[in-house]
Design a protein around this motif. Structure first.
Motif, PDB file in Angstrom:
ATOM      1  N   VAL A 147      -9.586  16.232  28.156  1.00  0.00           N
ATOM      2  CA  VAL A 147     -10.854  15.893  27.497  1.00  0.00           C
ATOM      3  C   VAL A 147     -10.557  14.902  26.366  1.00  0.00           C
ATOM      4  O   VAL A 147      -9.647  15.108  25.562  1.00  0.00           O
ATOM      5  N   ILE A 148     -11.333  13.840  26.346  1.00  0.00           N
ATOM      6  CA  ILE A 148     -11.116  12.779  25.347  1.00  0.00           C
ATOM      7  C   ILE A 148     -12.269  12.811  24.336  1.00  0.00           C
ATOM      8  O   ILE A 148     -13.441  12.851  24.730  1.00  0.00           O
ATOM      9  N   LEU A 149     -11.902  12.757  23.036  1.00  0.00           N
ATOM     10  CA  LEU A 149     -12.915  12.628  21.979  1.00  0.00           C
ATOM     11  C   LEU A 149     -13.066  11.144  21.672  1.00  0.00           C
ATOM     12  O   LEU A 149     -12.073  10.443  21.440  1.00  0.00           O
ATOM     13  N   GLN A 150     -14.292  10.658  21.667  1.00  0.00           N
ATOM     14  CA  GLN A 150     -14.547   9.235  21.426  1.00  0.00           C
ATOM     15  C   GLN A 150     -15.524   9.047  20.272  1.00  0.00           C
ATOM     16  O   GLN A 150     -16.359   9.917  19.999  1.00  0.00           O
ATOM     17  N   LYS A 151     -15.408   7.885  19.621  1.00  0.00           N
ATOM     18  CA  LYS A 151     -16.373   7.541  18.567  1.00  0.00           C
ATOM     19  C   LYS A 151     -16.804   6.098  18.756  1.00  0.00           C
ATOM     20  O   LYS A 151     -16.090   5.280  19.344  1.00  0.00           O
ATOM     21  N   SER A 152     -17.994   5.803  18.230  1.00  0.00           N
ATOM     22  CA  SER A 152     -18.533   4.451  18.345  1.00  0.00           C
ATOM     23  C   SER A 152     -19.417   4.165  17.143  1.00  0.00           C
ATOM     24  O   SER A 152     -20.175   5.028  16.687  1.00  0.00           O
ATOM     25  N   ALA A 153     -19.287   2.948  16.645  1.00  0.00           N
ATOM     26  CA  ALA A 153     -20.129   2.568  15.513  1.00  0.00           C
ATOM     27  C   ALA A 153     -21.526   2.150  15.967  1.00  0.00           C
ATOM     28  O   ALA A 153     -22.497   2.301  15.233  1.00  0.00           O
ATOM     29  N   ASP A 154     -21.611   1.621  17.187  1.00  0.00           N
ATOM     30  CA  ASP A 154     -22.885   1.067  17.629  1.00  0.00           C
ATOM     31  C   ASP A 154     -23.448   1.717  18.887  1.00  0.00           C
ATOM     32  O   ASP A 154     -24.488   1.304  19.398  1.00  0.00           O
ATOM     33  N   GLY A 155     -22.741   2.691  19.416  1.00  0.00           N
ATOM     34  CA  GLY A 155     -23.212   3.343  20.624  1.00  0.00           C
ATOM     35  C   GLY A 155     -22.916   2.547  21.871  1.00  0.00           C
ATOM     36  O   GLY A 155     -23.279   2.974  22.976  1.00  0.00           O
ATOM     37  N   SER A 156     -22.270   1.432  21.711  1.00  0.00           N
ATOM     38  CA  SER A 156     -21.948   0.584  22.855  1.00  0.00           C
ATOM     39  C   SER A 156     -20.451   0.521  23.098  1.00  0.00           C
ATOM     40  O   SER A 156     -19.989   0.697  24.223  1.00  0.00           O
ATOM     41  N   ASP A 163     -21.694  10.861   9.735  1.00  0.00           N
ATOM     42  CA  ASP A 163     -22.871  10.136   9.257  1.00  0.00           C
ATOM     43  C   ASP A 163     -22.805   8.665   9.643  1.00  0.00           C
ATOM     44  O   ASP A 163     -23.801   7.952   9.561  1.00  0.00           O
ATOM     45  N   TYR A 164     -21.620   8.241  10.003  1.00  0.00           N
ATOM     46  CA  TYR A 164     -21.473   6.840  10.401  1.00  0.00           C
ATOM     47  C   TYR A 164     -21.186   6.707  11.892  1.00  0.00           C
ATOM     48  O   TYR A 164     -21.837   5.942  12.592  1.00  0.00           O
ATOM     49  N   TRP A 165     -20.219   7.480  12.380  1.00  0.00           N
ATOM     50  CA  TRP A 165     -19.791   7.349  13.771  1.00  0.00           C
ATOM     51  C   TRP A 165     -20.666   8.180  14.711  1.00  0.00           C
ATOM     52  O   TRP A 165     -21.087   9.278  14.363  1.00  0.00           O
ATOM     53  N   GLN A 166     -20.898   7.635  15.919  1.00  0.00           N
ATOM     54  CA  GLN A 166     -21.430   8.433  17.014  1.00  0.00           C
ATOM     55  C   GLN A 166     -20.227   9.041  17.740  1.00  0.00           C
ATOM     56  O   GLN A 166     -19.228   8.357  17.958  1.00  0.00           O
ATOM     57  N   VAL A 167     -20.335  10.309  18.067  1.00  0.00           N
ATOM     58  CA  VAL A 167     -19.190  11.019  18.641  1.00  0.00           C
ATOM     59  C   VAL A 167     -19.602  11.631  19.988  1.00  0.00           C
ATOM     60  O   VAL A 167     -20.721  12.157  20.128  1.00  0.00           O
TER      61      VAL A 167
END
Lengths: 356, 362
Positions: free
Chosen positions: B196-205, B230-234
């Protein structure tokens, strides 16, 4: 009695400003007056009516310069309305000390009784032992009694003058100011005048007198010593090491953290005398304030630098420059030699642990 | 340059856990920066706090200290420096902040009447760092000691000596993000060994991988990272291409054949697990396809994945259904979870195509 007749009139007669000399005036008018006086060729109108004033200040119109040894003319015209006796005196403050009662300073005394207008022509000789410079003079005419220098009297007139004496000797006079490192006055600092005979070989100055600076940091010396015969020095007695204030600590802390220094800071901030500023100096000041220590280091002087204004100015680079000049300036000088007579000096004290 | 926001290694986590707040040696007194400091969330009303420690094992008595440090002026507004009153009395303190260059100078001196005072070790200063209004997220330079104000300490005799500066990092880490993902074959059958990989994105793209964990026997993958939610989408990701051969058997193929023949009624789950070719419902073709794979010993179907992933809600819908839900819930070959911001745990399901008897992937 004539003494009671013109009381209301005389009150309106007190209109003249007072010279620096002690106050002196008549309190009644109407029966005798000094119409005019001429000293050394300069004529002065005093009273033309019978309503006073009792005192006239002519110090703003100087008597022509008087030369030591000269015979000076003193002519005056007085007037009475009855056969009244008048006494006349003239003083000159030859030594310039503000006291005209010194020996030899009463240069004319006379008296006469008459009725109507009368002219008097006299002379006096200026001694050759007096001092050069500006001096005050006072002439008093008094009814029925010999004039005294100060105070009120019933009838007559007092007139003050000023003149300049030349051809005599120069008394040693000196004045100045003592300021702190921020050029603010330092009150209560002792300043000494020391003299030695000009024939003296080497330095052997003796204390002549002391002065203490006032709230403006000012001091002055007036002597009856002839500058032509004496050399003198002005010495400042360094104030003892004193407790800094929190304001001083705050000021130096701001200097420390800003890193912006003046050359004078290398003396006043460096209380531990190690050649740099740090929290250790601040701690030492706080420790002194709180009685933890009673001195800084054994070789930390209370006043590290003492400079004076001359040409070129010693003080200016310390005040405006930023580098460490302690190597060149050391602890400065507490003595001021070879001053021109009558000049003025500004001393600057840089006190250890004090902003000013 | 200490760029602390990106990858936080296990080593850093370990260091942070224990902290480094004591003198490195006994040669002199020290002011000390810890290895890491917690960065506040960008939307938090709290300021980020940095503790500066003092320690002294030299045996020298210390009456005062001075030092300077830098902070990231592009991230933080003017800092607020507070003496914590733990190293002695309130004392005399003065600070100077050069907001243009991000430099802070600190002077502290004992101002009491005791002749025996000695500065006490501990967390001496708090530095509160408010975010600049222009800051949203990005690289944050750590705190560093500087020479703008030479580090000295005051000794009893009013002289100064060099104060040590021990910088153990002074780096900032984003707020902790702890999450447990449980991958299940069914409610009672966890899926083990699933990466399982945890990912983050600043813009959702554009998404970047943060960490990977493989599920344990209980189906859990555990993440403990520093990500400002509050900043990253996870989200979570499970790559496609899992080999589920171990879940497949002839029994599955027979069961599929019976369902196709109407001998058995399909459950909601079996509409997926029995439909190996993912077309036309469950037919003999699905049974044949599985038989053929088993007979040939293949590790994958030719045109179909082994595994489909579902959210818990999708799975529950499917599980409760008596009809085929694949028209509306197709499942994912490569699993990309919904955003998991603000949550600490979640269950996710997989179904193995061909695993009609529900052995599951273990």
């Amino acid at each position: 009695m004539k003494k009671l007749t013109f009381i209301l009139v005389l009150i309106s007669g007190f209109i003249n400003a007072q010279s620096p000399l002690c106050s002196s005036t008549s309190t009644n008018f109407g029966y005798e007056r000094l119409n005019s006086i001429n000293i050394n060729g300069q004529n002065y109108i005093v009273n033309t009516g019978w309503n006073g004033p009792g005192y006239v200040d002519y110090t703003g119109t100087p008597v022509p310069t008087i030369t030591a040894g000269d015979i000076i003319t003193l002519n005056f015209q007085a007037q009475t309305q009855g056969n009244y006796k008048q006494y006349f005196k003239l003083w000159i403050d030859f030594n310039g000390n503000g006291n005209l009662n010194d020996v030899g300073e009463l240069v004319h005394t006379s008296n006469s009784q008459w009725s109507g207008t009368r002219n008097f022509n006299h002379t006096f000789t200026v001694p050759e032992t007096v001092f050069n410079g500006e001096v005050y003079m006072r002439f008093i005419m008094v009814y029925s009694s010999s004039p005294t220098l100060c105070g009120n009297y019933s009838y007559g007139n007092t007139v003050d003058f000023k003149t300049t004496i030349t051809g005599a000797t120069d008394p040693i006079n000196h004045s100045g100011y003592v300021y702190g490192a921020e050029e603010e006055p330092l009150e209560g600092v002792t300043v000494q005048l020391k003299t030695q005979n000009k024939n003296q070989v080497g330095f052997s100055y003796n204390l002549h007198s002391e002065a203490v600076t006032d709230t403006n940091g000012a001091y002055s010396f007036s002597t009856n010593l002839d500058y032509n015969n004496y050399d003198y020095t002005i010495d400042v007695v360094p104030p003892a090491l004193s407790t800094p204030t929190l304001s001083d600590v705050n000021y130096f802390t701001n200097k420390l953290i800003s890193g912006v220094y003046n050359s004078k800071d290398y003396w006043r901030m460096d209380v531990n005398n190690d050649g740099k500023f740090s929290v250790a100096d601040l701690y030492f000041m706080l420790a002194y304030m709180n009685g933890v220590v009673t001195q800084y280091t054994s070789n930390t002087p209370s006043t590290k630098v003492f400079h004076y204004q001359q040409t070129p100015f010693d003080w200016d680079p310390l005040d405006t420059d930023t580098d460490d000049k302690s190597e060149n300036f050391g602890y400065g000088s507490y003595s001021l030699f070879d001053r021109s007579n009558g000049d003025s000096t500004i001393f600057y004290l840089i006190r250890t642990g004090h902003r000013n | 340059m200490k760029k602390t926001i990106t990858l936080i290694t296990a080593l850093l986590i370990t260091v942070f856990t224990y902290g480094q707040t004591t003198s490195p040696d006994a040669t002199k007194p020290y002011v000390i920066l810890d290895s890491t400091y917690n960065l506040e969330s960008v939307n938090s009303s709290n300021n980020t706090v940095v503790d500066i420690y003092y320690d002294n094992t030299s045996g020298n008595t210390v009456k005062g200290i001075q030092f300077s440090f830098s902070y990231d002026k592009d991230v933080f507004d003017t800092p607020i420096i507070t003496y914590n009153n733990t190293s002695g009395p309130v004392g005399y303190m003065s600070t100077d902040v050069d907001a243009t260059n991000g430099i802070v100078k600190v002077v502290w001196a004992y101002d009491g009447a005791s002749t025996t005072f000695d500065l006490i070790a501990g967390n001496m200063f708090d530095i509160e760092l408010p975010f600049k209004s222009s800051y949203s997220n990005g690289t944050v330079d750590g705190i560093d000691f500087t020479n703008d104000l030479t580090a000295y300490y005051a000794q009893t005799d009013g002289t100064d000596a060099i104060l040590g500066t021990s910088d153990n990092g002074g780096n900032f880490i984003e707020p902790a993000f702890d999450y447990v993902a449980t991958i299940l074959n069914s409610a009672t059958n966890p899926a083990e060994s699933i990466p399982v990989i945890l990912q983050k994105s600043a813009d959702g793209s554009t998404w970047v991988d943060v960490a990977t964990d493989t599920t344990a026997a209980d189906g859990t993958a555990t993440f403990s990272e520093n990500i400002d939610q509050d900043y990253w989408q996870v989200r979570l990701k499970i790559a496609s291409g899992l080999d589920a051969s171990t879940a497949l058997s002839a029994a599955d193929a027979n069961m599929i054949a019976q369902i196709a023949a109407g001998v058995q009624t399909s459950t909601g789950i079996q509409f997926y697990t029995g439909n190996t070719n993912q077309a036309n419902g469950i037919t003999v073709s699905d049974s044949y396809m599985l038989f053929a794979r088993l007979a040939q010993g293949l590790s994958a179907y030719t045109n179909n994945p082994d595994v489909l992933f579902f959210t818990e809600a999708q799975y529950n819908t499917i599980n409760a259904a008596t009809s085929d839900q694949s028209g509306t819930i197709s499942g994912q070959e490569e699993f990309l979870s919904p955003q998991i911001n603000g949550t600490t745990a979640g269950n996710f399901y997989l179904l193995v195509l061909g695993d009609a008897n529900g052995t599951g992937l273990n």
